[in-house]
Enzyme design. Structure first.
Site, PDB file in Angstrom:
ATOM      1  N   GLY A 126     -26.106  61.694  51.887  1.00  0.00           N
ATOM      2  CA  GLY A 126     -26.511  62.329  51.056  1.00  0.00           C
ATOM      3  C   GLY A 126     -25.828  61.495  49.660  1.00  0.00           C
ATOM      4  O   GLY A 126     -26.549  60.343  49.362  1.00  0.00           O
ATOM      5  N   LEU A 127     -26.507  62.272  48.252  1.00  0.00           N
ATOM      6  CA  LEU A 127     -26.998  61.124  46.960  1.00  0.00           C
ATOM      7  C   LEU A 127     -25.773  60.437  46.746  1.00  0.00           C
ATOM      8  O   LEU A 127     -24.400  60.456  46.935  1.00  0.00           O
ATOM      9  CB  LEU A 127     -27.111  62.453  45.495  1.00  0.00           C
ATOM     10  CG  LEU A 127     -28.348  63.145  46.072  1.00  0.00           C
ATOM     11  CD1 LEU A 127     -28.603  64.513  45.115  1.00  0.00           C
ATOM     12  CD2 LEU A 127     -29.850  62.799  46.796  1.00  0.00           C
ATOM     13  N   GLY A 130     -23.276  59.265  44.503  1.00  0.00           N
ATOM     14  CA  GLY A 130     -22.090  60.307  43.491  1.00  0.00           C
ATOM     15  C   GLY A 130     -21.680  61.633  44.175  1.00  0.00           C
ATOM     16  O   GLY A 130     -20.966  61.695  43.725  1.00  0.00           O
ATOM     17  N   LYS A 137     -19.524  60.563  49.404  1.00  0.00           N
ATOM     18  CA  LYS A 137     -19.519  60.163  51.257  1.00  0.00           C
ATOM     19  C   LYS A 137     -17.990  59.219  51.378  1.00  0.00           C
ATOM     20  O   LYS A 137     -17.429  59.212  52.665  1.00  0.00           O
ATOM     21  CB  LYS A 137     -20.477  59.659  51.226  1.00  0.00           C
ATOM     22  CG  LYS A 137     -22.225  60.517  51.328  1.00  0.00           C
ATOM     23  CD  LYS A 137     -23.563  59.424  51.477  1.00  0.00           C
ATOM     24  CE  LYS A 137     -23.091  58.564  50.909  1.00  0.00           C
ATOM     25  NZ  LYS A 137     -23.690  58.989  48.881  1.00  0.00           N
ATOM     26  N   SER A 181     -28.672  57.244  53.660  1.00  0.00           N
ATOM     27  CA  SER A 181     -29.842  57.756  54.621  1.00  0.00           C
ATOM     28  C   SER A 181     -30.729  58.522  54.310  1.00  0.00           C
ATOM     29  O   SER A 181     -30.670  59.539  54.586  1.00  0.00           O
ATOM     30  CB  SER A 181     -29.415  57.961  55.736  1.00  0.00           C
ATOM     31  OG  SER A 181     -27.464  58.029  55.994  1.00  0.00           O
TER      32      SER A 181
HETATM   33  S1  ADX Z   1     -29.601  53.590  51.697  1.00  0.00           S
HETATM   34  O1  ADX Z   1     -30.624  54.719  50.866  1.00  0.00           O
HETATM   35  O2  ADX Z   1     -30.146  52.673  52.713  1.00  0.00           O
HETATM   36  O3  ADX Z   1     -28.879  55.098  52.991  1.00  0.00           O
HETATM   37  P1  ADX Z   1     -27.283  52.241  50.588  1.00  0.00           P
HETATM   38  O4  ADX Z   1     -25.909  53.891  51.376  1.00  0.00           O
HETATM   39  O5  ADX Z   1     -26.732  51.695  52.521  1.00  0.00           O
HETATM   40  O6  ADX Z   1     -28.418  53.289  50.413  1.00  0.00           O
HETATM   41  O7  ADX Z   1     -26.699  52.249  49.273  1.00  0.00           O
HETATM   42  C1  ADX Z   1     -26.309  52.847  48.687  1.00  0.00           C
HETATM   43  C2  ADX Z   1     -26.107  52.202  47.741  1.00  0.00           C
HETATM   44  O8  ADX Z   1     -27.020  51.336  46.850  1.00  0.00           O
HETATM   45  C3  ADX Z   1     -25.895  53.070  45.725  1.00  0.00           C
HETATM   46  O9  ADX Z   1     -24.386  53.714  46.115  1.00  0.00           O
HETATM   47  C4  ADX Z   1     -25.943  52.340  44.909  1.00  0.00           C
HETATM   48  O10 ADX Z   1     -24.497  51.559  44.777  1.00  0.00           O
HETATM   49  C5  ADX Z   1     -26.737  50.828  44.869  1.00  0.00           C
HETATM   50  N1  ADX Z   1     -28.088  51.057  44.803  1.00  0.00           N
HETATM   51  C6  ADX Z   1     -29.329  50.027  44.533  1.00  0.00           C
HETATM   52  N2  ADX Z   1     -30.299  50.340  44.405  1.00  0.00           N
HETATM   53  C7  ADX Z   1     -30.558  51.949  44.911  1.00  0.00           C
HETATM   54  C8  ADX Z   1     -31.159  52.527  44.244  1.00  0.00           C
HETATM   55  N3  ADX Z   1     -32.600  52.374  44.582  1.00  0.00           N
HETATM   56  N4  ADX Z   1     -31.579  53.655  45.333  1.00  0.00           N
HETATM   57  C9  ADX Z   1     -30.477  53.975  45.890  1.00  0.00           C
HETATM   58  N5  ADX Z   1     -28.843  53.741  45.843  1.00  0.00           N
HETATM   59  C10 ADX Z   1     -29.287  52.256  45.385  1.00  0.00           C
END
Ligand code: ADX
Length: 185
Positions: free
Chosen positions: A14-15, A17, A20, A88
């Site tokens: 999920g997005l 915020g 999760k 993800s």
């Molecule tokens: S994922 O897309 O590779 O699954 P993941 O869940 O591990 O992301 O990490 C997300 C976290 O990284 C967010 O909660 C945020 O704190 C940080 N973050 C930094 N830059 C980004 C970005 N461009 N998009 C999303 N999350 C980011």
């Protein structure tokens, strides 16, 4: 007393915020109270602690998911209930880890982009709107929602308690977890 159960990965997608991590930690705590072996793998923490090198490009995100999937598979194989909390955003790599892990359920933590942006728990959306952060999921990067998730948690309209309790009920049923009984009592 320890409860006897096989392993299972619950993959929360999920997005940023959407809730999760909060949900994963709440379910993990409740499962431990039931005597289960449970652990949380949080994408944000693993990125900070273990693989600072990975960026947020598509290949960086896919590699993050493959690494988390690798750890989740090891734990699942050893009868742990694993709660993965990671944006993800790409369907194909989620399906890839699902196939590798086998004992797997996808949980779509579904709060709208508007609600996540309003919450902005980490100030990321504000930074993205100001142009200080590029490639934030749902702002200027894609999010491919699950097509057939085992569970959907509408965290913009239901409480964490309600969502967590639905997940725990699902796990109990799927793994046939009975309340732990102490043979000495
Ligand atoms: S994922 O897309 O590779 O699954 P993941 O869940 O591990 O992301 O990490 C997300 C976290 O990284 C967010 O909660 C945020 O704190 C940080 N973050 C930094 N830059 C980004 C970005 N461009 N998009 C999303 N999350 C980011």
């Amino acid at each position: 007393m320890r409860t006897c159960h096989p392993g299972l990965t619950l993959w929360l997608t999920g997005l940023s915020g959407s809730g999760k991590s909060t949900l994963a930690n709440s379910v993990c705590e409740q499962l431990r109270v039931l005597g289960c072996r449970a652990e949380v793998l949080d994408g944000e923490i693993l990125r900070q602690e273990l693989w600072k090198d990975l960026d947020f490009s598509k290949s960086g995100r896919d590699e993050n998911i493959r690494r988390i999937g690798f750890l989740a598979e090891l734990l699942t194989r050893n009868d742990v209930i694993v709660l993965v909390a990671a944006i993800s955003p790409y369907r194909a790599v989620r399906d890839e880890v699902r196939a590798k892990i086998g004992s797997f359920a996808e949980i779509y933590v579904n709060a709208s982009a508007e609600v996540c942006e309003r919450r902005d728990t980490k100030g990321l959306y504000k930074r993205a709107r100001r142009g200080e952060l590029k490639g934030l999921t749902a702002i200027d990067d894609p999010y491919e929602a699950p097509e057939q998730p085992e569970i959907v948690c509408k965290t913009d309209s239901e409480t964490v308690e309600d969502s967590a309790s639905r997940i725990v009920t699902y796990v109990k049923k799927r793994l046939q977890i009975k309340p732990a009984t102490d043979p000495e009592v």
